[in-house]
Design an enzyme around this catalytic site. Structure first.
Site, PDB file in Angstrom:
ATOM      1  CG  ASP A  96      77.823 108.827 -33.271  1.00 23.76           C
ATOM      2  OD1 ASP A  96      77.291 108.717 -34.385  1.00 23.76           O
ATOM      3  OD2 ASP A  96      78.239 109.906 -32.820  1.00 23.76           O
ATOM      4  CG  ASN A 146      74.913 107.745 -36.186  1.00 20.53           C
ATOM      5  OD1 ASN A 146      75.418 108.719 -36.728  1.00 20.53           O
ATOM      6  ND2 ASN A 146      73.836 107.836 -35.407  1.00 20.53           N
TER       7      ASN A 146
END
Lengths: 256, 544
Positions: free
Chosen positions: B301, B258
């Protein structure tokens, strides 16, 4: 000195702890105590326990501790007002360290018998005439059939190394035992003992340098050798040369 | 026997085992008795051609051995390592960095190497390790404190250690490395600490870096302009799950983590390449051949670190070399692995952050992380994650461990970067326990659940679904006898029918599975092995 005698001596010395905790001190305990000592204490005290002036850990005499319990408390709590820090050890771990300290005194007190050595000359002997690397490894050199000598200077006292060179059968550590076996078809098998149970033996096979399990019921015979496959260097190397080799081995502190 | 003879024979044996090491890994499909790399094969399929255990006899599986860890694991020390097996020796990593070599048939230990990571280590999500790589007689392991180390597979002797990043800055190495030819491929984790990520190749012999690909393009590199201002400096782009390799194309496929900060995209305007992307790199040079970004400007994320699965398919009537990935963002993708062309994308779980994908595979955004908090599906752990998938060339189906109907409240806030501190830009609450599996489940079953899903690469359709009350962190394994082995947090280990999802066999292991199963054979006997809880469990058919 016979290894069983060493252990027996240590057992007798460490008996206060053993009695309190309801178990004895085994060779494995001593080995573990030594490892903890070398990893955590030898940085200041030295592997021989003699680096701090006025503190001779190898001697078996301790100014601030009368018995093992006090010694163990010092190992765990440190000594206020001195550089000796507290250590985060369980009672069992502290007991192993104490047992090892006691055993240092029982195994020669760290005193070398030979003349001062020269590490550079020792290196030349190890890599040449001594043929040490035919069985041992140091870093990327050598072979793995014998005990690994990489970083041996962090793990063994000079006095122990000296003893191993002149009398390799005197004390064979549990990590360094050799198994000799005969397969059902008569093939001889030799290797370092790695593990063992009721039915099988795990070895590092000397012939193939590979990991191998031997099933006991498939062997004609087997034994854990009480003698070291390493030859004694007494008479093969001079006293000076043995001191040189010891000096070199003690200088090997790196892990790879 | 004298010392000289020992030396000569040892050298001869070492030379024999090192003659064709990488060829063995490259030809793993023809060598199913071994499990030589993270996915068992370089194509990431985690498909075993061993055929002794079948749907007819799988009910006769019995426990052959268990390896207990030396001490109870900490709550977050999940056992995520896939075991490797070569010539009857199994190598595993107990969390965090304890390597054990043992007899793969009996479980008896040969040696243990306990690496003690620095107390400066800052793993985001548990003191975990996902496994080893192997080449010749050398094992490779990432360490929690940011090193890649090499061990002699015969005795655990440390051969070399290379620093990938400072643990004080949040760099750790949890990925199982991948060996390609004479190189070891790995990169650092630390996406929650503002690291500057990369994937790199190291000489297997010396540990020296051979090439490095910046997953966050540096100034002057293509893609750098997808980061506003100085945001690239702490942009994340972590590496923490193993990639795949196509020997014919000589391309490495690897999923990138991420963007940082995780839940606040405002400080980093732009698409933030190559975060949440699949990258295809030349194996010799590390040069980028193509990339595909699944979640541009990620705010959830959604690492794209899932194992890329390579397969040669007849896709809509034409032969295609594809790479497939069921992504953490909830979409299943099929790409042409020669060019990176988007072929198919379809959601396999409830998704609200995007209403769908456009014709090029770019998501049509509908959800965001906000200052006041927004409910978005799927939750922060995603619709799937590091739990490895499998693909069966026989059934043509991709098997994916899934988290179904999960959501998070994603909250963003401004958070300055400080070295070594958590740098997530907000928070995410969950409707299920996200990281810590527990032995007790008390909640409404419909709030979230776990599943193994069989996906059809041609359509993205779910062909079958095996539902579990709790979610799963377990990888899956497909076999040539049409069995899918899978586990879950509840502690059950399953053998499922690869064509229908029907349960053929199950056993309770008393702890959650967080690693992938392996299949191997010793002396003609097939074994299935998987870590669960704090132990490794290994099964085989009852001896006649």
């Amino acid at each position: 000195m016979d290894f069983t005698k060493v252990v027996l001596a240590s057992l007798l010395i460490a008996s206060p702890i053993a009695a309190q905790e309801g178990h004895g001190v085994s060779p494995a305990d001593l080995e573990r105590g030594m490892q903890i000592f070398l990893n955590n204490c030898a940085g200041c005290h030295g592997p021989d326990g003699d680096l701090i002036s006025g503190v001779a850990l190898y001697s078996g005499r301790f100014r601030r501790a009368q018995g093992d319990n006090e010694l163990r408390r010092i190992v765990q709590n440190g000594i206020a007002g001195t550089p000796m820090p507290p250590g985060n050890y369980t009672d069992e771990q502290a007991g192993m360290i104490v047992a090892y300290l006691r055993s240092m005194a029982a195994t020669g007190g760290g005193k070398l018998t030979g003349p001062p050595g020269n590490a550079e000359s020792g290196k030349a002997i190890v890599e040449g005439r001594g043929q040490c690397l035919e069985c041992h490894r140091i870093g990327r050199q050598g072979t793995i059939t014998g005990p690994d000598l990489t970083g041996i200077g962090r793990m063994r006292r000079a006095v122990d190394l000296e003893k191993s060179l002149v009398d390799p059968d005197a004390e064979i550590r549990p990590d360094n035992l050799t198994v000799r076996a005969v397969a059902a078809d008569g093939t001889p098998i030799t290797g370092r003992l790695l593990n063992m149970d009721t039915y099988s033996i795990q070895i590092l096979d000397a012939r193939s340098a590979s990991l191998r399990t031997l099933k006991k019921d498939e062997l004609r015979d087997y034994e854990v050798m009480k003698k070291s496959p390493m030859p004694s260097y007494r008479g093969k190397l001079s006293e000076q040369e043995i001191s040189d080799v010891v000096s070199y081995l003690v200088s090997l502190k790196e892990q790879m | 026997m004298n010392a000289r003879f020992l030396l000569l024979t040892a050298l001869a044996a070492a030379a024999a085992s090192a003659q064709t090491p990488f060829e063995r890994i490259a030809n793993a499909a023809k060598d199913p008795q071994n499990w030589l790399t993270y996915s068992g094969r370089l194509d990431g399929q985690r498909y075993s051609t061993l055929a002794q255990i079948t749907p007819a006899n799988v009910k006769d599986l019995e426990l052959k051995w268990v390896l207990q860890t030396r001490a109870p694991a900490e709550p977050n020390s999940k056992y995520e390592a896939t075991s490797l097996v070569r010539d009857g020796i199994l190598y595993t990593v107990q969390p965090p960095n304890v390597v054990v070599a043992l007899d793969a048939a009996s479980g008896r230990i040969f040696w243990t190497y306990a690496y003690d990571p620095s107390r400066e280590s800052r793993p985001c999500c548990g003191r975990v390790n996902r496994g080893l790589a192997l080449l010749g007689n050398t094992l490779f392991m990432g360490t929690l404190d940011g090193n890649l180390i090499a061990l002699d597979a015969r005795d655990g002797h440390l051969m070399w250690s290379t620093r990938l990043g400072r643990p004080e800055e949040g760099y750790s190495v949890t990925v199982a490395p991948l060996v390609v030819k004479d190189k070891v491929i790995a990169g650092p984790a630390g996406g929650e600490f503002g690291i500057n990520g990369y994937l790199a190749a190291y000489s297997a012999e010396t540990g020296k870096e051979v090439w490095k690909f910046h997953t966050i393009p540096q100034p002057g590199e293509p893609g750098h302009d997808t980061w506003g201002g100085d945001s690239w400096k702490h942009g994340g782009g972590s590496i923490w799950t193993t990639g795949s390799y196509d020997p014919e194309l000589n391309l490495i496929y690897w999923g990138v983590g991420n963007a940082g900060p995780d839940w606040n995209g405002d400080p980093r305007p732009g698409d933030n390449l190559y975060t949440s992307s699949l990258i295809a790199l030349d194996a010799d040079t590390g040069k980028l051949k193509w990339y595909f970004q699944f979640t541009p400007h990620d705010e959830f994320d959604f690492d794209a670190t899932q194992v890329p699965v390579l397969a040669d398919l007849t896709w809509h009537g034409k032969p295609r070399k594809v790479v497939m990935t069921a992504n953490r963002n909830g979409f299943f993708y099929v790409l042409d692995r020669v060019t990176g062309e988007f072929l198919l994308g379809k959601s396999f779980a409830k998704v609200t952050w995007a209403s769908g994908l456009d014709e090029k595979g770019r998501p049509i955004r509908t959800g965001h992380s906000t200052a006041e908090g927004s409910i978005v599906y799927p939750e922060n752990q995603g619709a799937t994650n590091w739990y490895n998938p499998a693909f069966s060339p026989r059934t043509g189906l991709m098997y994916v461990p899934c988290w179904m109907d999960t959501w998070s409240v994603y909250t963003s806030r401004l958070e300055p970067y400080q070295e070594g501190n958590w740098y997530s830009g907000g928070g995410a609450t969950h409707n299920i326990p996200a990281l810590r599996p527990g032995p007790v489940t008390r909640r409404l079953p419909e709030t979230a659940w776990g599943a193994i899903q069989a996906l059809d690469p041609e359509t993205g359709d779910v062909k079958w679904q095996f539902k579990m009350t709790d979610v799963t962190d377990s990888g899956v394994l497909a076999t040539a006898t049409d069995i899918v082995f899978a586990g879950g947090r509840e502690g059950y280990f399953y053998a499922l029918d690869a064509r229908t999802g029907a349960v053929l066999w199950k056993t309770m292991l008393g702890g959650a599975m967080s690693a992938g199963p392996t299949a191997y054979a010793v002396d003609g006997k097939e074994y299935i092995s998987i870590p669960a809880g704090n132990a490794v469990f290994t099964f085989g058919l009852r001896d006649e």
